[in-house]
Scaffold this motif. Structure first.
Motif, PDB file in Angstrom:
ATOM      1  N   ILE A  44     -33.097  12.929   5.906  1.00  0.00           N
ATOM      2  CA  ILE A  44     -32.514  11.557   5.876  1.00  0.00           C
ATOM      3  C   ILE A  44     -31.418  11.372   5.290  1.00  0.00           C
ATOM      4  O   ILE A  44     -30.269  11.027   5.524  1.00  0.00           O
ATOM      5  N   VAL A  45     -31.606  11.583   3.658  1.00  0.00           N
ATOM      6  CA  VAL A  45     -30.626  11.211   2.890  1.00  0.00           C
ATOM      7  C   VAL A  45     -29.874  12.257   2.646  1.00  0.00           C
ATOM      8  O   VAL A  45     -28.532  11.944   2.541  1.00  0.00           O
ATOM      9  N   LYS A  46     -30.231  13.385   2.169  1.00  0.00           N
ATOM     10  CA  LYS A  46     -29.232  14.387   1.862  1.00  0.00           C
ATOM     11  C   LYS A  46     -28.567  15.011   2.944  1.00  0.00           C
ATOM     12  O   LYS A  46     -27.689  15.543   3.067  1.00  0.00           O
ATOM     13  N   GLY A  47     -29.404  15.003   4.162  1.00  0.00           N
ATOM     14  CA  GLY A  47     -28.808  15.752   5.358  1.00  0.00           C
ATOM     15  C   GLY A  47     -27.797  14.816   6.325  1.00  0.00           C
ATOM     16  O   GLY A  47     -26.830  15.362   7.043  1.00  0.00           O
ATOM     17  N   ILE A  48     -28.075  13.581   6.211  1.00  0.00           N
ATOM     18  CA  ILE A  48     -27.405  12.589   7.081  1.00  0.00           C
ATOM     19  C   ILE A  48     -26.654  11.440   6.324  1.00  0.00           C
ATOM     20  O   ILE A  48     -25.314  11.660   6.177  1.00  0.00           O
ATOM     21  N   ILE A  49     -27.429  10.835   5.551  1.00  0.00           N
ATOM     22  CA  ILE A  49     -26.543   9.475   5.035  1.00  0.00           C
ATOM     23  C   ILE A  49     -25.209  10.037   3.753  1.00  0.00           C
ATOM     24  O   ILE A  49     -24.267   9.311   3.876  1.00  0.00           O
ATOM     25  N   LEU A  50     -25.779  11.036   3.095  1.00  0.00           N
ATOM     26  CA  LEU A  50     -25.007  11.355   2.046  1.00  0.00           C
ATOM     27  C   LEU A  50     -23.809  12.170   2.496  1.00  0.00           C
ATOM     28  O   LEU A  50     -22.746  12.315   1.667  1.00  0.00           O
ATOM     29  N   ASN A  51     -23.776  12.482   3.762  1.00  0.00           N
ATOM     30  CA  ASN A  51     -22.839  13.031   4.498  1.00  0.00           C
ATOM     31  C   ASN A  51     -21.779  12.324   5.173  1.00  0.00           C
ATOM     32  O   ASN A  51     -20.649  12.402   5.370  1.00  0.00           O
ATOM     33  N   THR A  52     -22.288  10.901   5.206  1.00  0.00           N
ATOM     34  CA  THR A  52     -21.193   9.956   5.911  1.00  0.00           C
ATOM     35  C   THR A  52     -20.964   8.669   5.127  1.00  0.00           C
ATOM     36  O   THR A  52     -20.042   8.132   5.136  1.00  0.00           O
ATOM     37  N   ARG A  53     -22.129   8.265   4.334  1.00  0.00           N
ATOM     38  CA  ARG A  53     -21.975   6.928   3.725  1.00  0.00           C
ATOM     39  C   ARG A  53     -21.060   6.565   2.386  1.00  0.00           C
ATOM     40  O   ARG A  53     -20.565   5.631   2.416  1.00  0.00           O
ATOM     41  N   PRO A  54     -21.261   7.680   1.561  1.00  0.00           N
ATOM     42  CA  PRO A  54     -20.383   7.408   0.413  1.00  0.00           C
ATOM     43  C   PRO A  54     -18.947   7.025   0.391  1.00  0.00           C
ATOM     44  O   PRO A  54     -18.753   6.055  -0.284  1.00  0.00           O
ATOM     45  N   LYS A  55     -18.185   7.634   1.462  1.00  0.00           N
ATOM     46  CA  LYS A  55     -16.872   6.969   1.642  1.00  0.00           C
ATOM     47  C   LYS A  55     -16.835   5.604   1.817  1.00  0.00           C
ATOM     48  O   LYS A  55     -16.023   4.747   1.250  1.00  0.00           O
ATOM     49  N   LYS A  56     -17.502   5.213   2.823  1.00  0.00           N
ATOM     50  CA  LYS A  56     -17.586   3.733   3.345  1.00  0.00           C
ATOM     51  C   LYS A  56     -18.250   3.115   2.092  1.00  0.00           C
ATOM     52  O   LYS A  56     -17.592   1.874   2.026  1.00  0.00           O
ATOM     53  N   SER A  57     -19.055   3.251   1.525  1.00  0.00           N
ATOM     54  CA  SER A  57     -19.722   2.356   0.242  1.00  0.00           C
ATOM     55  C   SER A  57     -18.588   2.445  -0.770  1.00  0.00           C
ATOM     56  O   SER A  57     -18.653   1.214  -1.505  1.00  0.00           O
ATOM     57  N   ALA A  58     -17.818   3.520  -0.987  1.00  0.00           N
ATOM     58  CA  ALA A  58     -16.973   3.683  -2.132  1.00  0.00           C
ATOM     59  C   ALA A  58     -15.775   2.500  -1.896  1.00  0.00           C
ATOM     60  O   ALA A  58     -15.494   1.699  -2.790  1.00  0.00           O
TER      61      ALA A  58
END
Length: 342
Positions: A44-58
């Protein structure tokens, strides 16, 4: 020798997506935040969230970032420095995720000769994903790196008279002279299963609206009960009339059921029902952060105005208010003068 360690949530080192990704990885891979088996959590985290969320959160962090750095870190440092000025024992600061780490905070105290530590998780209400994860990690580090240290843990202070008083006063101060119709208490959300997992009785928490009002040993670790009790005591202190306030929960993640009602939907509903002047306070935090400044202060305001509202007031957290500093300093002093029992 005695010393104090304040521990807050944490923040990325910068608004660079790489730093945000590193922070989110540490945060979301915590088994008490996303409480799934390791392989599923990693997917969930490494395969999905970390591929999509960092730019939005940044991008979100960039909207609230201060010249001195992360608001959460800066405000926590100010709090620690002000408390240090008022007490005679060393006070250090740490974050559960990111820097400064809990290990570095304990090392700072150890270097000053401290072997008795007052651990102060800076969360008013107990939750698996906040207080518990801090205490568990701190104990793991103590055993590995500082075996001669001893800990005293400050319990959840959601109903402590001092905390309720300063929280109530902060709300009154912010709303003085402002035209407002409704006060929304918005707390950080957690999955419903976290409430059941924290139930020491294994049977009391039914999430039916009544269990939180029925006295039980489960309430010592029930986040939902503690949120509603914070609201109850504050509205009692402020003398608010029925129908002018309510409680909601923000920041859900994934599709599992989380505590309701949801803040974003509540904001829209209130506007649709004719509330024109809305104030929101976020008592799950003592320091302003991404959630309070961006999610509530910016996104929440936008949702309210778009739904027909007119004035939106995001009430700051306690941060480094003088009365809050004095409360923490008094708690530290009271602990510091007690005799240690063998």
């Amino acid at each position: 020798m005695k010393g104090v360690l304040f521990v807050n949530l944490g923040s990325p080192d910068s608004t660079d997506p790489k730093d945000v990704r590193k922070y989110l990885d540490q945060f979301l891979m915590d088994e008490r935040v996303i409480d799934k088996p390791y392989l599923l959590r990693a997917f969930i985290v490494k395969g999905i969230i970390l591929n999509t969320r960092p730019k939005k959160s940044a991008a979100a962090y960039k909207k609230i970032w201060w010249e001195e750095g992360s608001p959460l870190i800066v405000l926590s440092e100010r709090l620690q420095e002000k408390v240090q000025e008022k007490v005679s024992v060393p006070v250090a600061l740490a974050m559960r995720y990111g820097n400064p780490s809990i290990e570095s905070g304990l090392q700072e105290l150890a270097d000053k000769g401290v072997d008795e530590v007052l651990l102060v998780p800076l969360y008013p209400q107990f939750a698996m994903a906040t207080t518990e994860t801090i205490l568990v990690l701190a104990e793991e580090i103590r055993k590995k790196k500082f075996p001669k240290m001893s800990f005293t843990e400050v319990p959840a202070f959601y109903n402590h008279a001092d905390y309720v008083r300063v929280l109530s006063q902060s709300i009154a101060d912010e709303l003085k002279g402002k035209k407002w119709d409704y006060l929304l208490f918005s707390y950080h959300g957690v999955p419903e299963r976290h409430i059941r997992k924290s139930d020491v009785t294994k049977s009391h928490c039914q999430l039916d609206g009544q269990c939180c009002k029925t006295p039980s040993p489960a309430h010592q670790f029930c986040y939902r009960h503690q949120c509603y009790e914070t609201t109850r005591q504050v509205i009692e202190t402020l003398g608010l009339k029925e129908g002018t306030y309510s409680t909601s929960f923000q920041s859900r993640l994934g599709r599992d059921p989380w505590l309701q009602p949801y803040t974003d939907k509540t904001i829209e509903d209130l506007a649709h029902k004719g509330v024109k002047n809305l104030a929101i306070v976020t008592p799950a935090f003592v320091s302003d952060c991404l959630e309070t400044l961006e999610e509530i202060g910016m996104e929440g305001k936008e949702e309210f105005i778009e739904a027909g509202g007119e004035n939106f007031y995001a009430i700051p957290c306690l941060n480094d208010r003088e009365d809050w500093v004095n409360v923490l300093a008094r708690w530290v002093d009271q602990w510091a003068v007690t005799e240690t029992t063998a």
